[in-house]
Design a protein around this motif. Structure first.
Motif, PDB file in Angstrom:
ATOM      1  N   THR A   1       0.838  -1.200   0.000  1.00 38.17           N
ATOM      2  CA  THR A   1       0.000   0.000   0.000  1.00 38.17           C
ATOM      3  C   THR A   1       0.871   1.248   0.000  1.00 38.17           C
ATOM      4  OG1 THR A   1      -0.885  -1.173   1.892  1.00 38.17           O
ATOM      5  CG2 THR A   1      -2.268   0.508   0.928  1.00 38.17           C
ATOM      6  N   LYS A   2       1.936   1.197   0.794  1.00 37.29           N
ATOM      7  CA  LYS A   2       2.822   2.356   0.883  1.00 37.29           C
ATOM      8  C   LYS A   2       3.415   2.672  -0.483  1.00 37.29           C
ATOM      9  CE  LYS A   2       6.838   1.953   2.905  1.00 37.29           C
ATOM     10  NZ  LYS A   2       7.703   1.526   4.012  1.00 37.29           N
ATOM     11  N   ARG A   3       3.852   1.653  -1.180  1.00 39.27           N
ATOM     12  CA  ARG A   3       4.475   1.876  -2.487  1.00 39.27           C
ATOM     13  C   ARG A   3       3.453   2.327  -3.520  1.00 39.27           C
ATOM     14  NH1 ARG A   3       9.311   0.795  -4.003  1.00 39.27           N
ATOM     15  NH2 ARG A   3      10.705   0.523  -2.255  1.00 39.27           N
ATOM     16  N   ALA A   4       2.236   1.778  -3.414  1.00 43.55           N
ATOM     17  CA  ALA A   4       1.185   2.212  -4.341  1.00 43.55           C
ATOM     18  C   ALA A   4       0.911   3.695  -4.124  1.00 43.55           C
ATOM     19  CB  ALA A   4      -0.078   1.398  -4.113  1.00 43.55           C
ATOM     20  N   TYR A   5       0.952   4.104  -2.865  1.00 44.01           N
ATOM     21  CA  TYR A   5       0.705   5.506  -2.529  1.00 44.01           C
ATOM     22  C   TYR A   5       1.826   6.393  -3.086  1.00 44.01           C
ATOM     23  CZ  TYR A   5       0.461   9.617   0.459  1.00 44.01           C
ATOM     24  OH  TYR A   5       0.420  10.902   0.924  1.00 44.01           O
ATOM     25  N   TRP A   6       3.056   5.926  -2.932  1.00 43.64           N
ATOM     26  CA  TRP A   6       4.185   6.687  -3.487  1.00 43.64           C
ATOM     27  C   TRP A   6       4.059   6.806  -4.992  1.00 43.64           C
ATOM     28  CZ3 TRP A   6       8.694   3.839  -0.588  1.00 43.64           C
ATOM     29  CH2 TRP A   6       8.715   4.259   0.730  1.00 43.64           C
ATOM     30  N   MET A   7       3.603   5.718  -5.597  1.00 46.46           N
ATOM     31  CA  MET A   7       3.505   5.721  -7.054  1.00 46.46           C
ATOM     32  C   MET A   7       2.490   6.759  -7.512  1.00 46.46           C
ATOM     33  SD  MET A   7       3.403   2.421  -9.431  1.00 46.46           S
ATOM     34  CE  MET A   7       1.708   2.240  -9.830  1.00 46.46           C
ATOM     35  N   LYS A   8       1.455   6.964  -6.702  1.00 44.17           N
ATOM     36  CA  LYS A   8       0.450   7.962  -7.025  1.00 44.17           C
ATOM     37  C   LYS A   8       1.112   9.339  -7.125  1.00 44.17           C
ATOM     38  CE  LYS A   8      -3.924   8.796  -4.979  1.00 44.17           C
ATOM     39  NZ  LYS A   8      -4.918   8.466  -3.954  1.00 44.17           N
ATOM     40  N   GLY A   9       1.949   9.646  -6.145  1.00 40.99           N
ATOM     41  CA  GLY A   9       2.652  10.924  -6.160  1.00 40.99           C
ATOM     42  C   GLY A   9       3.565  11.023  -7.364  1.00 40.99           C
ATOM     43  N   ARG A  10       4.194   9.927  -7.686  1.00 44.30           N
ATOM     44  CA  ARG A  10       5.110   9.912  -8.809  1.00 44.30           C
ATOM     45  C   ARG A  10       4.369  10.140 -10.129  1.00 44.30           C
ATOM     46  NH1 ARG A  10       9.283   4.950  -9.061  1.00 44.30           N
ATOM     47  NH2 ARG A  10      10.126   5.764  -7.122  1.00 44.30           N
ATOM     48  N   MET A  11       3.208   9.505 -10.248  1.00 43.47           N
ATOM     49  CA  MET A  11       2.428   9.682 -11.475  1.00 43.47           C
ATOM     50  C   MET A  11       2.044  11.144 -11.642  1.00 43.47           C
ATOM     51  SD  MET A  11       0.086   6.303 -11.943  1.00 43.47           S
ATOM     52  CE  MET A  11      -0.674   6.211 -10.363  1.00 43.47           C
ATOM     53  N   PHE A  12       1.712  11.789 -10.523  1.00 44.43           N
ATOM     54  CA  PHE A  12       1.372  13.209 -10.595  1.00 44.43           C
ATOM     55  C   PHE A  12       2.576  14.027 -11.053  1.00 44.43           C
ATOM     56  CE2 PHE A  12       1.843  17.268  -8.356  1.00 44.43           C
ATOM     57  CZ  PHE A  12       0.853  17.979  -9.017  1.00 44.43           C
ATOM     58  N   ARG A  13       3.739  13.767 -10.451  1.00 46.62           N
ATOM     59  CA  ARG A  13       4.930  14.549 -10.804  1.00 46.62           C
ATOM     60  C   ARG A  13       5.299  14.358 -12.272  1.00 46.62           C
ATOM     61  NH1 ARG A  13       7.272  12.292  -6.296  1.00 46.62           N
ATOM     62  NH2 ARG A  13       8.836  11.255  -7.583  1.00 46.62           N
ATOM     63  N   TYR A  14       5.295  13.106 -12.712  1.00 48.95           N
ATOM     64  CA  TYR A  14       5.670  12.839 -14.095  1.00 48.95           C
ATOM     65  C   TYR A  14       4.659  13.463 -15.061  1.00 48.95           C
ATOM     66  CZ  TYR A  14       8.918   9.363 -12.218  1.00 48.95           C
ATOM     67  OH  TYR A  14       9.918   8.727 -11.531  1.00 48.95           O
ATOM     68  N   ALA A  15       3.369  13.319 -14.722  1.00 51.93           N
ATOM     69  CA  ALA A  15       2.344  13.869 -15.618  1.00 51.93           C
ATOM     70  C   ALA A  15       2.506  15.382 -15.713  1.00 51.93           C
ATOM     71  CB  ALA A  15       0.958  13.514 -15.111  1.00 51.93           C
ATOM     72  N   THR A  16       2.903  16.025 -14.591  1.00 49.93           N
ATOM     73  CA  THR A  16       3.043  17.478 -14.609  1.00 49.93           C
ATOM     74  C   THR A  16       4.095  17.922 -15.611  1.00 49.93           C
ATOM     75  OG1 THR A  16       2.503  17.459 -12.285  1.00 49.93           O
ATOM     76  CG2 THR A  16       3.401  19.477 -13.143  1.00 49.93           C
TER      77      THR A  16
END
Ligand code: ZN
Length: 511
Positions: A344-359
């Motif tokens: 769950t922790k890594r899935a949560y981190w990935m969410k942040g990463r997807m936002f940063r990359y998409a930006t």
């Protein structure tokens, strides 16, 4: 004008002996950089000058010409006939390092002074200032940039570079593998970069385009399209929907198979846990299960890139000019096995990463800007009438609110939809509401923002509905917390890469 920059990394193909030449070239470059760094340390006034003037001054100090036959610190002592552009690249690198060093020294001195002032003010026994001062670099390992005149004949699949082979300067032809430079960009100086035992060519490229209007201005036009994204931990990693400011819904896309990613990750984490339990002790300062960890990291990285690229591709296909995300809530800790918690922790981190990359990808795809909104109750409200929805799974009774369930039904207007699609539509509407309610306008001052959001939560919801949402305290708290993070971050722009072709590799489900 706005700028988008990124680096194209290309693998090289060359005869094996070239690797030694490239290494020798880099060693020489770093010796020259170190020489100029010392030069600058000896003449600290140089750092007050602008880069160009400092460069001229340094050349005067070190380079002999007809008008300046006896420089003070001749570079020829170090090595004869260094090409002018090689020297300039080294000077610029040294200036960069010297500036960084001097600024960290300055902040250290300021901290020390502050500490001492505090000690004298307090009186009594003095505590010494324990922080060590920054030290200048002891070893240098900079990659060599090739300024114009140090390279030539750059074609699609090869380039000729001027390299110090250890005994002479010679022109070497190397073949370029991997992708070409994209069209429409201005090219910077390529760099030879060592990665393991291979050498790569890194080329910075830059594109300028007309700066897009700020989100507030764009939202005053009814035809502006925004792509709202609901990021999830499971099932569909991202659900995007495009709508116009006046409320027309144009398209929806369900991206990524979160279940497969999370299953893969959980399996790897489980193996790590088992390995650990069998080994018992874990050696200190040594990564255990290094291969498995690397694999997990790569899966996360890869999926975040694919999903973010796909989001941006979808947004630009539908001519959206704004991407809307939710602020990331705090991580909800989960109980259970090690693999479950870490997953769950890594899935949560990935969410942040997807936002940063998409930006940054969105910005590079022609200036699509990114905003973030308060995540409070986005999945609990109906996108049509804003009443509280019933969320349920297929084949289950249609009642209550089951977090994570796939379907939703609005008891007031009978809207039936996929729950994540409904959430993404609400996210888009949040941003639009921000400009349309006069009270909610000024989004910048912290206190005003807080006030605005507290009203926000009540908008369009009957008292009844509010009470229904009473027990959802964690969600509400999450919303409030995220709210504190501030809007300006939402417009943070990152650059570095563009919309790659890889997006199509991702299996995508269209509605
Ligand atoms: Zn409704």
């Amino acid at each position: 004008m706005a700028k988008a920059t990124k680096t194209i990394r290309q693998a090289l193909h060359y005869p094996p002996q070239y690797a030694a030449y490239f290494a020798a070239n880099q060693v020489l470059f770093n010796r020259v950089v170190a020489f100029y760094f010392d030069c600058i340390q000896a003449h600290e006034g140089l750092l007050a000058l602008k880069n160009k003037e400092a460069l001229t001054a340094l050349e005067k100090l070190t380079h002999g010409t007809g008008a300046n036959p006896h420089p003070i610190m001749p570079l020829t002592d170090l090595a004869p006939d260094i090409p002018a552009m090689f020297r300039r690249a080294a000077i610029n690198a040294a200036l960069g390092s010297a500036r960084a060093f001097s600024s960290s020294l300055k902040t250290w001195r300021a901290r020390k002074q502050k500490h001492e002032a505090k000690q004298t003010r307090l009186g009594g026994k003095k505590k010494p200032f324990k922080e060590r001062p920054p030290v200048p670099p002891r070893s240098w390992n900079k990659s060599v940039p090739f300024y114009a005149s140090l390279w030539r004949e750059r074609h699609m699949h090869c380039i000729v570079l001027k390299v110090w082979t250890g005994s002479c300067w010679s022109w070497l032809k190397v073949h370029i593998l991997s992708r070409d430079l994209p069209d429409g960009y201005a090219m910077g100086s390529p760099q030879l970069v060592r990665k393991g035992d291979r050498w790569w060519l890194h080329t910075p490229i830059e594109k300028t385009f007309e700066a897009p209007a700020k989100s507030g201005e764009q939202l005053t036009t009814a035809q502006t399209r925004l792509c709202a994204v609901d990021l999830n931990l499971d099932k569909h990693l991202a659900v995007c929907s495009v709508q116009t400011v006046d409320g027309t819904i144009l398209a929806t896309s369900f991206i990524g198979n979160g279940a497969a990613v999370s299953g893969c990750r959980k399996q790897l984490l489980g193996r790590i846990a088992r390995n650990r339990s069998q080994t018992g002790l874990i050696a200190e300062n040594e990564q255990d299960n290094a291969d498995l960890w690397a694999k997990i990291r790569h899966v996360d990285e890869q999926i975040a890139h694919l999903v973010s690229a796909r989001i941006v591709q979808f947004a630009s296909e539908h001519k959206a000019s704004i991407l809307v995300f939710e602020h990331l809530g705090t991580l909800q800790p989960e109980k259970g096995t090690y693999s479950r918690r870490s997953n769950t922790k890594r899935a949560y981190w990935m969410k942040g990463r997807m936002f940063r990359y998409a930006t940054y990808k969105a910005w590079n795809a022609g200036g699509i800007i990114t905003c973030r909104v308060n995540p409070r109750n986005t999945s609990r409200e109906c996108h049509r009438c804003h009443a509280a929805v019933i969320r349920y799974n297929q084949g289950h009774p249609v009642e209550g609110y089951t977090p994570g369930a796939a379907l939703c039904l609005c008891p007031q207007c009978q809207m039936r939809d996929h729950a994540d699609r409904n959430a993404s539509l609400r996210i888009g509407q949040r941003l639009i509401e921000r400009t349309q309610e006069p009270l909610k306008e000024k989004p910048h001052a912290r206190s005003q923002r807080a006030k605005r959001e507290s009203k926000d939560s009540g908008v369009g919801i009957s008292q009844d509905a509010k009470r229904q949402m009473g027990p959802s305290l964690p969600a509400a708290r999450r919303g409030d917390h995220a709210n504190g993070d501030g809007t300006p971050q939402g417009r943070r722009r990152r650059m570095g890469a563009s919309l790659p072709d890889i997006a199509s590799q991702l299996r995508v489900h269209f509605e």
